[in-house]
Design an enzyme around this catalytic site. Sequence first.
Site, PDB file in Angstrom:
ATOM      1  N   CYS A 123       0.998  -1.172  -0.095  1.00 26.36           N
ATOM      2  CA  CYS A 123      -0.051  -0.108  -0.047  1.00 26.36           C
ATOM      3  C   CYS A 123       0.958   1.222  -0.158  1.00 26.36           C
ATOM      4  O   CYS A 123       1.913   1.169   0.246  1.00 26.36           O
ATOM      5  CB  CYS A 123      -0.855   0.073   1.373  1.00 26.36           C
ATOM      6  SG  CYS A 123       0.103   0.216   2.774  1.00 26.36           S
ATOM      7  N   CYS A 127       2.689   5.717   8.869  1.00 22.50           N
ATOM      8  CA  CYS A 127       1.759   5.896   7.758  1.00 22.50           C
ATOM      9  C   CYS A 127       1.029   6.932   8.159  1.00 22.50           C
ATOM     10  O   CYS A 127       0.262   7.103   9.152  1.00 22.50           O
ATOM     11  CB  CYS A 127       0.857   4.705   7.906  1.00 22.50           C
ATOM     12  SG  CYS A 127      -0.468   4.841   6.429  1.00 22.50           S
ATOM     13  N   HIS A 130      -0.494  -4.969  19.502  1.00 22.15           N
ATOM     14  CA  HIS A 130      -0.131  -4.472  18.036  1.00 22.15           C
ATOM     15  C   HIS A 130       0.779  -3.344  18.429  1.00 22.15           C
ATOM     16  O   HIS A 130       0.446  -2.363  18.958  1.00 22.15           O
ATOM     17  CB  HIS A 130      -1.126  -4.514  17.270  1.00 22.15           C
ATOM     18  CG  HIS A 130      -0.660  -4.452  15.700  1.00 22.15           C
ATOM     19  ND1 HIS A 130      -0.556  -3.140  15.257  1.00 22.15           N
ATOM     20  CD2 HIS A 130      -0.505  -5.218  14.755  1.00 22.15           C
ATOM     21  CE1 HIS A 130      -0.002  -3.383  14.031  1.00 22.15           C
ATOM     22  NE2 HIS A 130      -0.234  -4.622  13.570  1.00 22.15           N
ATOM     23  N   GLU A 174       0.911  -0.678  16.369  1.00 24.40           N
ATOM     24  CA  GLU A 174      -0.047   0.491  15.955  1.00 24.40           C
ATOM     25  C   GLU A 174      -0.962   0.762  17.171  1.00 24.40           C
ATOM     26  O   GLU A 174      -1.191   2.116  17.624  1.00 24.40           O
ATOM     27  CB  GLU A 174      -1.008   0.255  14.725  1.00 24.40           C
ATOM     28  CG  GLU A 174      -1.654   1.433  14.505  1.00 24.40           C
ATOM     29  CD  GLU A 174      -2.788   1.029  13.512  1.00 24.40           C
ATOM     30  OE1 GLU A 174      -3.756   1.966  13.166  1.00 24.40           O
ATOM     31  OE2 GLU A 174      -2.519   0.328  12.780  1.00 24.40           O
ATOM     32  N   CYS A 228      -7.958   1.826   7.083  1.00 27.19           N
ATOM     33  CA  CYS A 228      -7.422   2.315   6.005  1.00 27.19           C
ATOM     34  C   CYS A 228      -8.180   1.681   4.620  1.00 27.19           C
ATOM     35  O   CYS A 228      -8.711   0.752   4.442  1.00 27.19           O
ATOM     36  CB  CYS A 228      -5.969   2.462   6.180  1.00 27.19           C
ATOM     37  SG  CYS A 228      -5.325   0.905   5.497  1.00 27.19           S
ATOM     38  N   SER A 234      -1.055  -7.857  10.769  1.00 31.51           N
ATOM     39  CA  SER A 234      -2.568  -7.689  11.129  1.00 31.51           C
ATOM     40  C   SER A 234      -3.448  -7.829   9.920  1.00 31.51           C
ATOM     41  O   SER A 234      -4.518  -8.405   9.713  1.00 31.51           O
ATOM     42  CB  SER A 234      -2.788  -6.484  11.874  1.00 31.51           C
ATOM     43  OG  SER A 234      -4.317  -6.387  12.378  1.00 31.51           O
TER      44      SER A 234
END
Length: 343
Positions: free
Chosen positions: A47, A131, A159, A161, A230, A259
């Site tokens: 991505c 990101c 995680h 994030e 996202c 993930s």
Amino acid sequence: MNAPLHSTPTTSRPADTAAQDSTPVNSSAAADKPGLTLLIAAPRGFCAGVDRAIEIVERALDRYGAPVYVRHEIVHNRFVVDGLKAKGAIFVEELDEVPDGAPVVFSAHGVPKSVPAEAQRRGLDYLDATCPLVSKVHRQAERQIEANRHILFIGHRGHPEVIGTMGQVQPGEMTLVETVADVARLDFPPEKALSFLTQTTLSVDDTAKIVSAIKTKFPNIVAPKAEDICYATSNRQAAVKEIAPASDLVLVIGSPNSSNSLRLVEVAQRCGTTARLIQRADEIEQSWLNGVGTLGLTAGASAPEKLVREVVDLLSQWRTVEEHTLVSAVEKMVFKLPRQLTE
């Protein structure tokens, strides 16, 4: 930007048998290979956020020279990480492993506020590869706290994030919610001002159920202005929903700690199709193809296209492969690089 679903058939090129098997495949043997219809999902693989993060490390190596330190895996893919290591990147878990004066890059998953603060305190030259869509969630968290709202954060405990996002606010200002059962256990008074945010790489369907439960229990809760999951996560899950029902087996290329890749496996399984997560083609066992006439193939957002072609080449050694690419969306997103690398 969405595009009409269409299929592009191609016939796979002959496998590079030198890389896989020193014994050449003669034409008569090839003629005896059973056929395999291969449905390849699109979009798949890298991505915009992953492209940007990898480019940041590569440009940092060009600018500063090796070594460049990277806090945590820049993206969750062993092939990508090993490739950057070969170019001079050194991956560490914490800043105290970074020598004074060395450049350091923060991973695409985002970091708690304490990390750049410590880098500044030590005078480290750092680059933030978070990101931009994760950074957007970070900014939303700050705004909700400024509005005196407690945040319910939907995500997976541990995680990177989640750790990074929860680290944008003070302890106690955000509550992690992983399941609908977690929602049932929440015990906030009716007058408590609440909002919710989500990790960007969650299951679209699972998150919708959790959000519904939250809104039912807390009707006045403030939702994010736009979807936090996202575009790449949503698009890749939608693409799997297109190939899985027609497949006997779905292979997802990605890392066990990715993930978004794990969610692709779950999406395929919920379509009633057997699905397996693999990191490289060499993990595939030929016996998996027993009884398989149609195989679906996709890759998580941190898996490069090279790994997809490796899988196709290996399958072509065992079967006569007819490829069909099913396009469910066209992605044109591009994120800017940090100013330090463009000035």
